[in-house]
Design an enzyme around this catalytic site. Structure first.
Site, short mmCIF file in Angstrom:
data_model
loop_
_atom_site.label_atom_id
_atom_site.label_comp_id
_atom_site.label_asym_id
_atom_site.label_seq_id
_atom_site.Cartn_x
_atom_site.Cartn_y
_atom_site.Cartn_z
N HIS A 366 0.81 -1.21 0.00
CA HIS A 366 0.00 0.00 0.00
C HIS A 366 0.85 1.26 0.00
O HIS A 366 0.34 2.36 0.16
CB HIS A 366 -0.93 -0.02 1.22
CG HIS A 366 -2.10 0.86 1.13
ND1 HIS A 366 -2.25 2.00 1.90
CD2 HIS A 366 -3.22 0.78 0.35
CE1 HIS A 366 -3.39 2.58 1.61
NE2 HIS A 366 -4.01 1.87 0.67
N LYS A 368 3.10 4.45 -1.19
CA LYS A 368 3.10 5.43 -2.28
C LYS A 368 4.34 6.31 -2.11
O LYS A 368 4.36 7.22 -1.30
CB LYS A 368 1.85 6.30 -2.25
CG LYS A 368 0.52 5.54 -2.22
CD LYS A 368 -0.02 5.46 -0.83
CE LYS A 368 -1.46 4.97 -0.76
NZ LYS A 368 -1.83 3.80 -1.48
N ASP A 373 16.47 10.19 -9.01
CA ASP A 373 17.92 10.46 -9.03
C ASP A 373 18.55 10.35 -7.65
O ASP A 373 19.65 10.88 -7.43
CB ASP A 373 18.21 11.85 -9.61
CG ASP A 373 17.81 11.96 -11.06
OD1 ASP A 373 17.68 10.91 -11.73
OD2 ASP A 373 17.59 13.10 -11.53
N HIS A 581 -8.80 11.09 0.99
CA HIS A 581 -7.85 9.99 1.11
C HIS A 581 -6.62 10.35 1.93
O HIS A 581 -5.62 9.61 1.95
CB HIS A 581 -7.43 9.53 -0.30
CG HIS A 581 -6.86 8.16 -0.37
ND1 HIS A 581 -5.62 7.89 -0.90
CD2 HIS A 581 -7.35 6.96 0.03
CE1 HIS A 581 -5.37 6.61 -0.85
NE2 HIS A 581 -6.42 6.01 -0.28
N LYS A 583 -3.82 10.95 4.85
CA LYS A 583 -3.32 10.10 5.93
C LYS A 583 -2.17 10.84 6.61
O LYS A 583 -0.99 10.58 6.35
CB LYS A 583 -2.84 8.75 5.38
CG LYS A 583 -3.90 8.02 4.55
CD LYS A 583 -3.32 6.83 3.84
CE LYS A 583 -4.23 6.30 2.76
NZ LYS A 583 -5.65 6.23 3.04
N ASP A 588 1.52 19.83 18.17
CA ASP A 588 2.16 21.12 18.43
C ASP A 588 3.68 21.03 18.27
O ASP A 588 4.36 22.06 18.34
CB ASP A 588 1.82 21.58 19.85
CG ASP A 588 2.16 20.54 20.89
OD1 ASP A 588 3.04 20.78 21.74
OD2 ASP A 588 1.52 19.46 20.86
#
Length: 656
Positions: A366, A368, A373, A581, A583, A588
């Protein structure tokens, strides 16, 4: 020593000589025999009459020896005595010095073999001198003749022995020289045997070490086949490693669906689509992408949708990378709902690896992430999907010229790439080349937008965490525990259970941390959860159990809201679109951007990553510049937007 008086019957012409000087031809005189052994250190001299001595002197004066031996009774020098003792010669041989001898310096001759050679050369000369001595001397008694005969026999036997020793020594020397060859080869063979044995021990030690570290030799063969250890990694052992850049540029990026009116709101961040295109246009050597799936074109829904234009542009840019000399590497979950995009990218030169996480850990890939480079990175919630650019609300972070962090993220991608090999398995321990360069206990200290900060990367599940890598769950829990004032959370799914387990089980790890922060430390907790038709009904029950803690008499500062993305009734409807979507979490003190939903499956079985940034020390003097400050404003903007609904209306959005 007194001389004995001459006895009657002896010739006056006979000189006083040792028995070794007399020749065997003189016979006819009788004399008492001497002792049989002549090898002692002293021989009793034979006394002669004075008349014989005088007659001998008169006859011997014309042929006087220029170097006569010392007179009888005089003591020899200590050097001569030692020479006689060391030489081991017989008394007869020592007595021959009274005869004319060749000019030989005996002190110089140190080698026994050289002495034997001297004996060979001197023996003929001594035999030539004997006839002269015979003519000078007169007949003596018969006993003396016998004694002379015995002495001459001893002398001749000594000469023969000396001559026989010389060839024997020569043969021994030649045999030694001939034996030197085999001895040399034997030594060489011994040295080589020791060398081979040490090499064998070295190889055996390496095999034992690897079996201890990695469990079985099959893991080693697998890692070599997966290119985890490449030849390109070896030069760093002797070449200077390029220093990573400490001045990084961080940009917060978002995808805002067209159904959300955020144009007039601030802050306004660049789009994920524009960030991806900039990264691809500037790529020079490599692009590495890990994703849940690839559907950048609308071919998966078999419809022509105008909003897919941006996804198609990203796909075309990816497809052209190999032709530009840029290596494109992709790690994607397997199985795929649609492989149109990945198959075509592979056909054009991309290295595509399908990771069967269900077989490896029981979850999915899952993650991403992008690594370009090994200098620029992207981490966020957006999938490689055309809907993630136009139809789904997404959030991520792009860091430019941040090679320290990029190399660390590359190691996470390398693990996915390894597991994409056919028949791959998770080793007991990942090789040192994949060890984490950042973590909770050892964060990277960098300059983000000219502001100092500490940051690290987290990963899940723990089975995919190399040495030193902080697990994603640990990063979330430590961020909640570190909060002093507030904790703001925006995720699509929040379920304190194992959602995809059969049977399902309760998992209150994060839930307990939030309750503790709100009710014990009085930290303000806010949860912004997505609501759409794919939401699980059980999630709202868990959220309601948190919300009731704010009631009297507890008054725990916990708030829960739902975020709904309107669809405006598209015909035909676009599947898996119009949802928040995001996440991420912000406190603080710390900002956290991840790729996982918050349930047990995503932290124990499913692969994901997280970016943790702490710029609390510089927050006061740099308003609006830190990632934490920017992320806080994004949350407040969504929290106060018209697209938020109370938790009590969850039944409306979940049924649409």
């Amino acid at each position: 020593m007194r001389r004995k008086e001459p006895t009657s019957g002896r010739s006056r012409d006979t000189p006083v000589r040792r028995s070794s000087r007399l020749q065997p031809d003189r016979v006819g005189e009788q004399v008492s025999r001497e002792p049989q052994s002549f090898r002692g250190s002293h021989v009793t001299d034979i006394l002669s009459p004075r008349e014989s001595i005088r007659a001998h002197r008169k006859q011997a004066e014309p042929a006087k020896d220029p170097s006569p031996s010392p007179p009888r009774g005089s003591s020899q020098s200590s050097e001569e005595a030692e020479a006689h003792e060391e030489s081991g010669q017989t008394v007869l041989e020592r007595d021959t010095t009274l005869l004319p001898q060749p000019n030989i310096e005996w002190e110089v001759v140190k080698d026994k073999r050289a002495r034997l050679q001297v004996l060979e050369t001197s023996q003929p000369r001594s035999t030539k001198a004997r006839p002269q001595m015979e003519r000078r001397t007169t007949a003596s008694s018969q006993g003396r003749v016998e004694n002379e005969t015995f002495a001459l026999g001893q002398q001749s036997r000594a000469g023969i022995t000396a001559r026989s020793k010389a060839p024997t020594m020569k043969k021994a020397d030649s045999s030694k020289s001939q034996a030197g060859g085999p001895q040399k080869w034997a030594k060489r063979l011994l040295y080589r045997s020791v060398l081979y044995f040490l090499l064998f021990l070295l190889i055996l030690g390496f095999v034992c070490w690897f079996a201890w570290e990695h469990g079985n030799p099959g893991s080693f063969l697998g890692l070599v086949g997966y290119e985890a250890w490449r030849w390109s990694s070896f030069p760093k052992l002797w070449n200077a490693v390029e220093e990573c850049s400490s001045q990084c540029s961080l940009v917060l990026v978002e995808s805002i669906p067209s159904t959300l009116d955020y144009e007039t709101l601030t802050p306004h961040h660049p789009s994920i689509y524009q960030a991806w295109m900039d990264l691809l246009d500037g790529a020079n050597s490599s692009v590495e992408i890990a994703a849940f799936y690839f559907t950048l074109r609308d071919s998966d829904v078999h419809v022509e949708d105008p909003s897919s234009k941006q996804g198609k542009a990203v796909f075309e840019s990816l497809r052209s990378l190999p032709s530009r000399g840029v290596k494109l590497s992709i790690a994607v979950n397997s199985p795929q709902f649609s492989q149109y995009d990945t198959d075509e990218l592979a056909h054009h030169g991309a290295d595509v690896r399908y990771v069967d996480m269900k077989n490896l850990t029981g979850g999915i890939l899952h993650t991403k992430l992008w690594v370009v480079d090994q200098k620029h990175i992207f981490v966020g919630s957006a999938n490689m999907d055309w809907r993630s650019l136009t139809q789904v609300k997404e959030l991520g972070a792009v860091l430019y010229n941040c090679s320290c962090l990029a190399r660390d993220l590359h190691r996470i991608f390398a693990i996915y790439h390894i597991l994409g090999k056919d028949g791959a398995s998770i080793p007991p321990k990942w090789p040192a080349d994949l060890a984490a360069k950042s973590g909770l206990t050892h964060p990277l200290k960098l300059q983000l937008n000219d502001t100092g900060g500490q940051l690290y990367l987290s990963s899940s599940p723990p089975a995919l965490c190399s040495s030193g890598r902080t697990s994603d769950l640990t990063a979330i829990l430590s961020t909640i525990e570190d909060a002093e004032d507030f904790v703001y959370i925006a995720v699509m799914d929040y379920e304190p259970q194992c959602t995809f387990c059969k049977p399902k089980r309760f998992w209150p790890v994060i839930d307990d941390a939030l309750r503790t922060a709100a009710c014990e430390r009085r930290v303000k907790v806010r949860l912004l959860i997505s609501c759409w038709k794919h939401s699980h009904p059980a999630m709202f029950v868990f959220l309601d159990s948190l919300r009731v803690l704010s009631y009297e008499p507890l008054h725990c500062p916990i708030e829960v809201k739902l975020f709904v993305v309107p669809s405006e009734g598209e015909q035909p409807p676009i599947p898996y679109a119009h949802v928040n979507h995001n996440k991420y979490m912000v406190t603080d003190r710390i900002a956290y951007i991840g790729t996982s939903n918050w349930s047990e499956d995503y932290f124990t079985r499913t692969a994901g990553v997280g970016l943790v940034v702490n710029q609390s020390e510089a927050s006061a003097g740099t308003p609006g510049q830190t990632l934490r400050q920017q992320l806080e404003k994004v949350f407040i903007q969504d929290w106060d937007s018209p697209y938020v609904q109370p938790l009590s209306k969850h039944w409306e959005c979940s049924r649409k």
